[in-house]
Structures are given as C-alpha cells and as structure tokens.
Enzyme design. Structure first.
Site, short mmCIF file in Angstrom:
data_model
loop_
_atom_site.label_atom_id
_atom_site.label_comp_id
_atom_site.label_asym_id
_atom_site.label_seq_id
_atom_site.Cartn_x
_atom_site.Cartn_y
_atom_site.Cartn_z
N HIS A 89 58.28 39.51 -21.03
CA HIS A 89 57.63 39.97 -20.45
C HIS A 89 56.17 39.44 -20.84
O HIS A 89 55.80 40.70 -21.42
CB HIS A 89 57.29 40.71 -19.21
CG HIS A 89 56.41 40.49 -18.19
ND1 HIS A 89 55.31 41.82 -17.90
CD2 HIS A 89 55.90 39.82 -16.96
CE1 HIS A 89 54.44 40.94 -17.01
NE2 HIS A 89 55.11 39.99 -16.47
N HIS A 132 47.58 35.13 -19.78
CA HIS A 132 48.11 35.77 -18.53
C HIS A 132 46.71 35.26 -17.94
O HIS A 132 47.34 34.68 -16.23
CB HIS A 132 48.77 37.09 -18.19
CG HIS A 132 48.64 37.06 -17.05
ND1 HIS A 132 48.09 38.19 -16.14
CD2 HIS A 132 49.88 37.07 -16.33
CE1 HIS A 132 48.23 37.95 -14.71
NE2 HIS A 132 49.63 37.38 -14.84
CA CA Z 1 54.10 34.99 -16.26
#
Ligand code: CA
Length: 364
Positions: free
Chosen positions: A29, A71
C-alpha cells in the site's frame, strides 16, 4: 505436491476450490509505506525487495498533464510546498490546500517529499507545528525524496522484474476522477494510455486498476477500454458516503456520491457487472465494535465471492495506534481476514510482515 493433487482433483471436479495460501496476494500500500515515505521510489524498491505481489500507485495529474504518483490531489501533507510556494494555495472550507493540479512537474520536482504529517493548530501553513501521522515511522523531512511519475514507477518495477526474474504486478488507483474532469482533465484516458504503452492490456496481465468512483469505472469498462482495445481487471474501492471521497456535480453544486447501495443484498452483484474485485475498508467486513470473542462480521465477503469478485480490503497497518482492538497483534489480524474470512488479498503498509505470514501459512 498436495497442491498439484488438488489442482488435478479440481480439474476433475470443478466444485473443489483451491483456497490455499498461494492464492492470497499482498499489495504494498503506497509501497513499503510503514518504513519509508509513501509513494517514493525508495518505498517501492523496498516493497519489491520484501516480496510484495503487487505494488500500489495512487495517480493524480499535474498542471501540465503529467501523471504523478501521489495519494492526495494536494501536496501539503507530504511535502514542503507551503514553504517553497507559500502563496499558491486554494482555500477549501477555510483550510489552505496546495493542489497538485496547480503546479507543473518541474515545480513539483523542487519539493522535498516527507513522511506524512498534520499541521497544528488547524491553520494549514508553514507557521504551524508539523506532527507525524504515525509516531514510529520514518522521521519528517530527512534524507531526500521526490515525487515520481507513473511512467518512472512502472519503469522501476518492470526494470526490477527484468533484473530479478520475478513478475511483480502494479495496482494503480485513479484518484478523484470527478475532480480531474471538473478541472478539464481526463485522467482515466491518460492512465489507460500509459498502461497500454507499458504493455498492460488484458485481464491476464499483472495489474488491477482501481478507483473509488463507480461512475468512472463503468465508463472505463464500457467506453474507454473498448476504444483502446483493452480489458483490464477493475477493482471498485468502497468508501463510506460521509467521507466525501467521490463527489457528483449537480445543478446545486457537488454532493457526496451515495455508496449505500453497495451494502445492500444485490450490491456486489451489481458491481460484478463491471468490476472484477472490490476494495472495502476493513471495518466494512469486521465492525469496529467487535471483540475477539464476539466478532461482528458483515455479509460483504460472502456476497462478493457469490458475485465472483475478489476481495482486497484496506489498510493493514502494524503500527500500535492502527491495530483494531479486537486483535492481539498484526498476525492475528492477517489470520482473521485472510484465513478465517477468506479475503483474497490485503493492502498493507508493512508488506514484509504480510508476505512472511502468507508464506508461513502456505508452508504448513
Ligand atoms: Ca490507494
């Protein structure tokens, strides 16, 4: 040997499923973001070396149409943009935000990238106090990191695939397509064109393409991919409506997209008409009011599997402040989701720990 036998049996009898550990995937992630600043090439190389099956890219667009691996669609949580360009913010709900879409790639390259932080008091500028979001992680503004483009990151992963002989996949997310389109940029078209250039075209390729926006995912499935002769695996990320993750522009301004239908009995079946998997928040599967003795489990995984959707929940974090109270430790959390509830993979900031756990299970 046991697996070979199972595969042989499964070919004779299709009702036997081979739900062993080899099927479980670990998605790094934002890279090995538990150890290095998220989405930096260093964090991606570390995730690769830790044995992740897939590495995630969140993708936003710059003013001059470059695809950035970042992000947020703003720059101020992970960089020194407030210091370098103090006047270049937009004010959103009384808070200053420095939007990536207002900067060229050359300008963004001038920024130092850091481990994520919040500024207190809430006045969001360089005069505030910077506090790390996770106390045990890489220190703020140490060493030197930069924003990478999607192309640079794909070249890193494909380069490592060549030099190591492994075949690690990519897991790009189209961030806030509603926002980009409102700003006049077709980010999905740009991402798909780049993916095609790097050889990602079919469902058998090592890629899942994800987004929180169901309207955009359907557009990708029904219009954009056929026009480009592409057919990738798509993953519908699921948000809570009140996060305002996806907005819809109507005559009276933007309103949060209503996700509630996805939690109803037919929700997963509907997603199955355009996607290959779902990425739910882990608390949509095991409710946060659970205790280890009394887990409150939703029907989501069962319904998703009945609709032949893969389930890859987010986000598995080993930080002490991030562990749900119904587990004793990180391995316990992985055991519950991957082997008791049978999800197909996890998004984790700690790919080494997740990979070790899955490997240990498959060695049993
Ligand atoms: Ca993501």
């Amino acid at each position: 040997m046991i697996k070979v036998l199972l595969i042989f049996l499964a070919t004779l009898c299709p009702t036997i499923s081979i739900a062993d550990s080899d099927d479980k995937i670990v998605v790094a992630h934002r890279g090995a973001s538990g150890y290095l600043p998220e989405h930096t090439l260093a964090a991606k190389a570390m995730a690769y070396a830790m044995g992740a099956d897939y590495i995630e890219q969140d993708v936003v667009m710059s003013k001059d149409d470059h695809l950035l691996v970042l992000h947020d669609h703003y720059l101020d949580r992970v960089s020194d943009v407030m210091t370098v360009f103090p006047e270049r913010f937009r004010e959103i709900n009384g808070k200053k935000r420095w939007f990536a879409i207002d900067f060229t790639l050359a300008e963004i390259r001038q920024l130092r990238i850091s481990e994520g932080f919040a500024v207190s008091p809430s006045k969001n500028d360089a005069s505030g106090e910077f506090k790390a979001n996770y106390s045990q992680r890489f220190p703020l503004f140490k060493s030197r990191f930069q924003v990478a483009t999607l192309e640079e990151e794909i070249e890193l992963i494909q380069g490592l695939n060549k030099s190591t002989g492994r075949n690690v996949g990519i897991y790009p997310e189209i961030k806030s397509p509603w926002f980009h389109r409102h700003e006049g940029k077709d980010i999905s078209q740009a991402v798909l064109t780049t993916l095609k250039k790097y050889g990602y075209t079919n469902k058998s390729d090592m890629i899942f393409l994800q987004s929180f926006d169901p309207i955009e995912l359907q557009r990708i499935r029904k219009t954009l991919m056929p026009a480009l002769k592409m057919d990738l695996k798509l993953v519908q990320l699921i948000a809570m409506t009140d996060w305002s993750e996806t907005m819809v522009y109507g005559t009276d301004g933007p309103k949060p997209y209503d996700y509630s239908w996805m939690f109803e009995a037919e929700g997963m079946k509907t997603i199955g008409e355009y996607a290959d998997g779902v990425g739910p928040w882990m608390s949509m599967i095991i409710k946060p009011d659970s205790t280890r003795e009394n887990l409150n489990i939703s029907a989501l995984v069962e319904r998703a599997h009945a609709a032949e959707l893969k389930v890859h929940p987010y986000t598995f974090r080993a930080d002490p402040e991030a562990l749900p109270k119904y587990v004793a430790n990180f391995d316990d959390l992985l055991e519950l989701f991957l082997y008791q509830l049978n999800v197909d993979g996890v998004f984790s900031d700690f790919p080494d720990k997740a990979v070790d756990f899955v490997r240990a299970k498959s060695a049993l």
